[in-house]
Design an enzyme around this catalytic site. Structure first.
Site, PDB file in Angstrom:
ATOM      1  N   ASP A 122       0.862  -1.357   0.063  1.00 46.21           N
ATOM      2  CA  ASP A 122      -0.041   0.034   0.097  1.00 46.21           C
ATOM      3  C   ASP A 122       0.776   1.406   0.186  1.00 46.21           C
ATOM      4  OD1 ASP A 122      -2.938   1.049   0.355  1.00 46.21           O
ATOM      5  OD2 ASP A 122      -1.853   2.176   1.790  1.00 46.21           O
ATOM      6  N   ASN A 130      -2.700  13.007  -4.134  1.00 47.80           N
ATOM      7  CA  ASN A 130      -3.708  13.529  -5.071  1.00 47.80           C
ATOM      8  C   ASN A 130      -4.294  14.875  -4.602  1.00 47.80           C
ATOM      9  OD1 ASN A 130      -4.182  11.448  -6.588  1.00 47.80           O
ATOM     10  ND2 ASN A 130      -5.273  10.201  -5.018  1.00 47.80           N
ATOM     11  N   HIS A 135      -5.402  14.435  -9.184  1.00 50.66           N
ATOM     12  CA  HIS A 135      -5.365  12.853  -9.454  1.00 50.66           C
ATOM     13  C   HIS A 135      -4.654  12.522 -10.683  1.00 50.66           C
ATOM     14  CE1 HIS A 135      -8.245  11.898  -6.299  1.00 50.66           C
ATOM     15  NE2 HIS A 135      -8.923  13.032  -6.689  1.00 50.66           N
ATOM     16  N   ASP A 139      -2.545   9.374 -10.716  1.00 50.63           N
ATOM     17  CA  ASP A 139      -2.334   8.273 -11.292  1.00 50.63           C
ATOM     18  C   ASP A 139      -0.832   7.961 -12.028  1.00 50.63           C
ATOM     19  OD1 ASP A 139      -5.010   7.999 -11.011  1.00 50.63           O
ATOM     20  OD2 ASP A 139      -5.662   8.951 -12.871  1.00 50.63           O
ATOM     21  N   GLU A 165      -4.580   2.537  -4.102  1.00 48.38           N
ATOM     22  CA  GLU A 165      -3.153   2.549  -4.052  1.00 48.38           C
ATOM     23  C   GLU A 165      -2.654   1.215  -3.566  1.00 48.38           C
ATOM     24  OE1 GLU A 165      -4.814   4.710  -0.506  1.00 48.38           O
ATOM     25  OE2 GLU A 165      -5.138   4.589  -2.670  1.00 48.38           O
TER      26      GLU A 165
END
Length: 247
Positions: A122, A130, A135, A139, A165
């Site tokens: 994670d 973000n 975002h 990404d 994530e």
């Protein structure tokens, strides 16, 4: 980024030509046999012009039709093949999606090896990426992490995106000591990513939890155990690995 390829591969064209010639050959044979039977029954006998017509007509008329039909059939088969493959992939990273990853791991878990280690990874403090950069940049960070995971895991290891994530790695037929080394390699590989959204340095790190098995087990149970250790790694301050102790 994934999508359907429109150009048929070389192997597909070989199959198309093979099928076309086979079908044309069969058509010519049937035409010749029918012509010989017809001429022997209803005329003075077989003659060369009749035989030539029985050979040329199936080629001239049937050949293009068979070829066109073979192309259409192969395009449909190839497109369905690609769709089936794309259905197993995560659209953002190109890794296995959760369902495909879980299915592939489950096969290993009940297969002949029946030993392996599942790592659940994670990204730490990912919401802040973000929030700070948007975002789109988030990404991009996920794609960078996915790329690093793909390059780091040893074959025949599996890697997938489990959602958000969170990523998963399965290391078949591997003991805990070696798996811990792989997990640490993964952690360092992520830390080494030079992620600079808008020219601003933004270090990335991951926490990793793991679980091992030496007998048949459902993916769900193995994931639950690995996820609990991931939570433990988060509690310990993140950017670390939590695995069960080797026997």
């Amino acid at each position: 980024m994934t999508g359907l390829a429109t150009a048929l591969p070389k192997q597909a064209w070989l199959w198309i030509f093979r099928k076309t010639f086979l079908m044309m050959g069969l058509s010519v044979v049937i035409s010749v046999i029918a012509t010989v039977v017809f001429m022997a029954t209803f005329s003075a006998g077989v003659n060369m012009p009749g035989l030539l017509i029985s050979i040329v007509m199936p080629i001239c008329l049937g050949g293009p039709m068979i070829f066109t039909f073979a192309i259409g059939t192969e395009r449909m088969r190839y497109a369905n093949q690609q769709l089936a493959h794309l259905a197993t992939l995560d659209g953002l990273t190109g890794l296995f999606n959760r369902r495909a990853f879980a299915s592939a791991v489950e096969k290993y878990c009940v297969g002949p090896h029946r030993r392996g280690v599942l790592l659940v990874i994670d990204a730490d403090h990912f919401k802040s990426v973000n929030d700070r950069f948007g975002h789109d940049q988030g990404d991009e960070a996920l794609r960078d992490i996915a790329h690093a995971l793909s390059l780091t895991i040893p074959l025949p290891g599996l890697v997938g995106r489990l959602g958000g994530e969170e990523f998963g790695i399965y290391l078949p037929d591997m003991d805990l000591a070696r798996a811990e080394s792989v997990a640490d390699d993964v952690r360092r590989a992520i830390a080494d990513i030079d992620f600079r959204p808008e020219g601003i340095s933004c270090p990335l790190s991951v926490s990793i939890g793991g679980a091992s098995h030496e007998k048949p087990i459902a993916f769900r149970a193995l994931y639950r155990e690995a996820d609990e250790r991931l939570y433990s790694a988060k509690q310990r301050g993140r950017d670390c690995v939590a695995l069960p102790q080797a026997a």
